[in-house]
Design an enzyme around this catalytic site. Structure first.
Site, PDB file in Angstrom:
ATOM      1  N   LYS A   1       0.858  -1.206   0.000  1.00 29.22           N
ATOM      2  CA  LYS A   1       0.000   0.000   0.000  1.00 29.22           C
ATOM      3  C   LYS A   1       0.882   1.239   0.000  1.00 29.22           C
ATOM      4  O   LYS A   1       2.062   1.193   0.375  1.00 29.22           O
ATOM      5  CB  LYS A   1      -0.938   0.013   1.206  1.00 29.22           C
ATOM      6  CG  LYS A   1      -0.260   0.012   2.590  1.00 29.22           C
ATOM      7  CD  LYS A   1       0.148   1.374   3.117  1.00 29.22           C
ATOM      8  CE  LYS A   1       0.778   1.326   4.509  1.00 29.22           C
ATOM      9  NZ  LYS A   1       1.408   2.595   4.916  1.00 29.22           N
TER      10      LYS A   1
ATOM     11  N   PRO B   1       9.632  -4.123  -0.006  1.00 27.39           N
ATOM     12  CA  PRO B   1      10.726  -3.858   0.935  1.00 27.39           C
ATOM     13  C   PRO B   1      10.221  -3.641   2.362  1.00 27.39           C
ATOM     14  O   PRO B   1       9.085  -3.218   2.567  1.00 27.39           O
ATOM     15  CB  PRO B   1      11.368  -2.576   0.382  1.00 27.39           C
ATOM     16  CG  PRO B   1      10.317  -1.942  -0.449  1.00 27.39           C
ATOM     17  CD  PRO B   1       9.436  -3.040  -0.968  1.00 27.39           C
TER      18      PRO B   1
ATOM     19  N   ALA C   1       9.634   0.332   4.947  1.00 28.52           N
ATOM     20  CA  ALA C   1       9.411   1.252   3.827  1.00 28.52           C
ATOM     21  C   ALA C   1       8.166   2.102   3.992  1.00 28.52           C
ATOM     22  O   ALA C   1       7.987   3.086   3.277  1.00 28.52           O
ATOM     23  CB  ALA C   1       9.315   0.457   2.522  1.00 28.52           C
ATOM     24  N   GLY C   2       7.246   1.691   4.894  1.00 25.98           N
ATOM     25  CA  GLY C   2       5.956   2.385   4.971  1.00 25.98           C
ATOM     26  C   GLY C   2       4.999   1.904   3.908  1.00 25.98           C
ATOM     27  O   GLY C   2       4.024   2.568   3.569  1.00 25.98           O
TER      28      GLY C   2
ATOM     29  N   GLY D   1       4.361  -3.976   4.035  1.00 26.66           N
ATOM     30  CA  GLY D   1       4.748  -5.307   3.549  1.00 26.66           C
ATOM     31  C   GLY D   1       4.334  -6.431   4.490  1.00 26.66           C
ATOM     32  O   GLY D   1       3.637  -7.362   4.095  1.00 26.66           O
ATOM     33  N   GLY D   2       4.739  -6.330   5.752  1.00 27.60           N
ATOM     34  CA  GLY D   2       4.378  -7.363   6.722  1.00 27.60           C
ATOM     35  C   GLY D   2       2.873  -7.419   6.936  1.00 27.60           C
ATOM     36  O   GLY D   2       2.286  -8.505   7.058  1.00 27.60           O
ATOM     37  N   SER D   3       2.232  -6.266   6.959  1.00 31.03           N
ATOM     38  CA  SER D   3       0.780  -6.207   7.156  1.00 31.03           C
ATOM     39  C   SER D   3       0.050  -6.869   5.986  1.00 31.03           C
ATOM     40  O   SER D   3      -0.945  -7.574   6.185  1.00 31.03           O
ATOM     41  CB  SER D   3       0.319  -4.751   7.255  1.00 31.03           C
ATOM     42  OG  SER D   3       1.001  -4.093   8.287  1.00 31.03           O
TER      43      SER D   3
ATOM     44  N   ASP E   1      -1.757  -1.598  10.352  1.00 31.48           N
ATOM     45  CA  ASP E   1      -2.118  -1.543   8.927  1.00 31.48           C
ATOM     46  C   ASP E   1      -2.760  -2.838   8.420  1.00 31.48           C
ATOM     47  O   ASP E   1      -3.176  -2.904   7.261  1.00 31.48           O
ATOM     48  CB  ASP E   1      -0.880  -1.258   8.065  1.00 31.48           C
ATOM     49  CG  ASP E   1      -0.406   0.172   8.203  1.00 31.48           C
ATOM     50  OD1 ASP E   1      -1.227   1.037   8.557  1.00 31.48           O
ATOM     51  OD2 ASP E   1       0.796   0.415   7.962  1.00 31.48           O
TER      52      ASP E   1
HETATM   53  O1  C5P Z   1       0.965  -1.577  14.973  1.00 28.48           O
HETATM   54  P1  C5P Z   1       2.316  -1.457  14.324  1.00 28.48           P
HETATM   55  O2  C5P Z   1       3.167  -2.656  14.510  1.00 28.48           O
HETATM   56  O3  C5P Z   1       2.206  -1.003  12.905  1.00 28.48           O
HETATM   57  O4  C5P Z   1       3.011  -0.243  15.091  1.00 28.48           O
HETATM   58  C1  C5P Z   1       4.361  -0.239  15.492  1.00 28.48           C
HETATM   59  C2  C5P Z   1       4.574   0.884  16.501  1.00 28.48           C
HETATM   60  O5  C5P Z   1       4.389   2.155  15.840  1.00 28.48           O
HETATM   61  C3  C5P Z   1       3.623   0.929  17.665  1.00 28.48           C
HETATM   62  O6  C5P Z   1       4.079   0.133  18.736  1.00 28.48           O
HETATM   63  C4  C5P Z   1       3.643   2.409  18.043  1.00 28.48           C
HETATM   64  O7  C5P Z   1       4.790   2.732  18.798  1.00 28.48           O
HETATM   65  C5  C5P Z   1       3.773   3.086  16.703  1.00 28.48           C
HETATM   66  N1  C5P Z   1       2.462   3.477  16.158  1.00 28.48           N
HETATM   67  C6  C5P Z   1       1.795   4.580  16.672  1.00 28.48           C
HETATM   68  N2  C5P Z   1       0.582   4.936  16.170  1.00 28.48           N
HETATM   69  C7  C5P Z   1      -0.007   4.220  15.177  1.00 28.48           C
HETATM   70  C8  C5P Z   1       0.650   3.092  14.624  1.00 28.48           C
HETATM   71  C9  C5P Z   1       1.887   2.745  15.152  1.00 28.48           C
HETATM   72  O8  C5P Z   1       2.310   5.260  17.573  1.00 28.48           O
HETATM   73  N3  C5P Z   1      -1.198   4.591  14.706  1.00 28.48           N
END
Ligand code: C5P
Length: 288
Positions: free
Chosen positions: A8, A91, A94-95, A98-100, A133
């Site tokens: 995405k 990658p 990357a934002g 990928g894992g999601s 995500d």
């Molecule tokens: O849920 P995910 O693994 O994508 O998020 C990783 C880390 O990124 C979370 O533990 C949090 O520190 C931060 N995060 C956040 N706000 C979000 C998504 C992620 O602060 N909406």
């Protein structure tokens, strides 16, 4: 069973608040793009994983796809296992989700393989603790996403698929580290106007998109990794109408006027940054 796990991009991202648990409230317009991992699910007694294409991806229990399979097996009371074959192309760091995307594809696939027939809303509730995500990746397509990623409004994209170049500098960025940098920034980074972004994308209005794109995490990401700013600039020098960082980076997205322009730019940019692809949006995703 073979599943395609699409990456995405964030057309835009605004930070609208902070929850007591440290998660940030976000407002985003997200869209699936034509860069994907492939997942093959085969019946097995135990849950197992075989990764190809990227040696840095966590193996076995530490991988989000194994966590997703375990979470669904426990919640649904299933006794079966599954052998998960994962071929990585998206990658990491990357934002681009990928894992999601991989976790979402495994949940969708196992929902069929194990004959569960859970509705997508129920899968999405199970998915959120795996990663913010993952719910969006279950829906795919184009959506307005709020909360920490759980409030999803599917949208219909306007016009033809859009032509993009996505490019990641040599290093990835850690999402929590970028949010920490955001929290430390004075003044607080500006938010883009998500209503304008949504309206432009839904109309297929390129000038409107160019005028409204933005990502509140761009400044903190650049403070950690200045090369992200170079990527944004190089993209526009190579003909992008506009460039913006996706998610918490480090990849950036360039919006181009034609497929030809995107492919030509990607060819040139790939000599500087090997992780560079010309892709199109897959906003009208067909259910698999
Ligand atoms: O849920 P995910 O693994 O994508 O998020 C990783 C880390 O990124 C979370 O533990 C949090 O520190 C931060 N995060 C956040 N706000 C979000 C998504 C992620 O602060 N909406």
């Amino acid at each position: 069973m073979e599943m395609t796990a699409y990456a995405k991009i964030n057309w835009s991202l605004a930070v609208t608040g902070l929850r007591p648990d440290g998660y940030h409230l976000l407002d985003m317009v997200m869209e699936t793009i034509g860069l994907s991992d492939t997942i093959v699910l085969s019946p097995a007694e135990e849950i197992g994983l075989d990764v190809q294409g990227d040696a840095r991806i966590p193996q076995a229990e530490d991988n989000i796809v194994v966590k997703a399979a375990r979470a669904l097996r426990d919640a649904a009371g299933v006794q079966d296992g599954v052998r998960i074959g994962l071929t990585k192309r998206i990658p990491s760091g990357a934002g681009m989700g990928g894992g999601s995307a991989d976790a979402a594809a495994v949940l969708r696939g196992l929902n069929r393989l194990w004959g569960l027939n859970w509705p997508i809303e129920k899968l999405a509730r199970l998915a959120l603790p795996l990663g913010a995500d993952v719910p969006f990746c279950l829906y795919g397509g184009l959506a307005r996403v709020r909360g920490i990623g759980e409030a999803i409004v599917p949208l219909t994209p306007g016009g033809m698929p859009l032509n993009l170049v996505v490019m990641q500098p040599d290093e990835g960025l850690s999402t929590p580290a970028v949010f920490r940098a955001y929290d430390a920034m004075i003044p607080v980074p500006e938010n883009p106007d998500l209503d304008r972004v949504q309206a432009a994308r839904v109309k297929g209005d390129l000038p409107g998109l160019v005028a409204s794109l933005g990502n509140a995490l761009e400044r903190p990401a650049i403070s950690m990794m200045p090369v992200v700013a170079d990527c944004l600039q190089r993209m526009e020098e190579e003909g992008a109408l506009r460039s913006v960082m996706t998610g918490s980076g480090s990849a950036v997205v360039g919006l181009f006027a034609s497929k030809r322009a995107a492919e030509d730019a990607a060819l040139r940019l790939r000599t500087e940054y090997s992780r560079c692809w010309a892709v199109q949006t897959v906003g009208a995703l067909h259910a698999q």
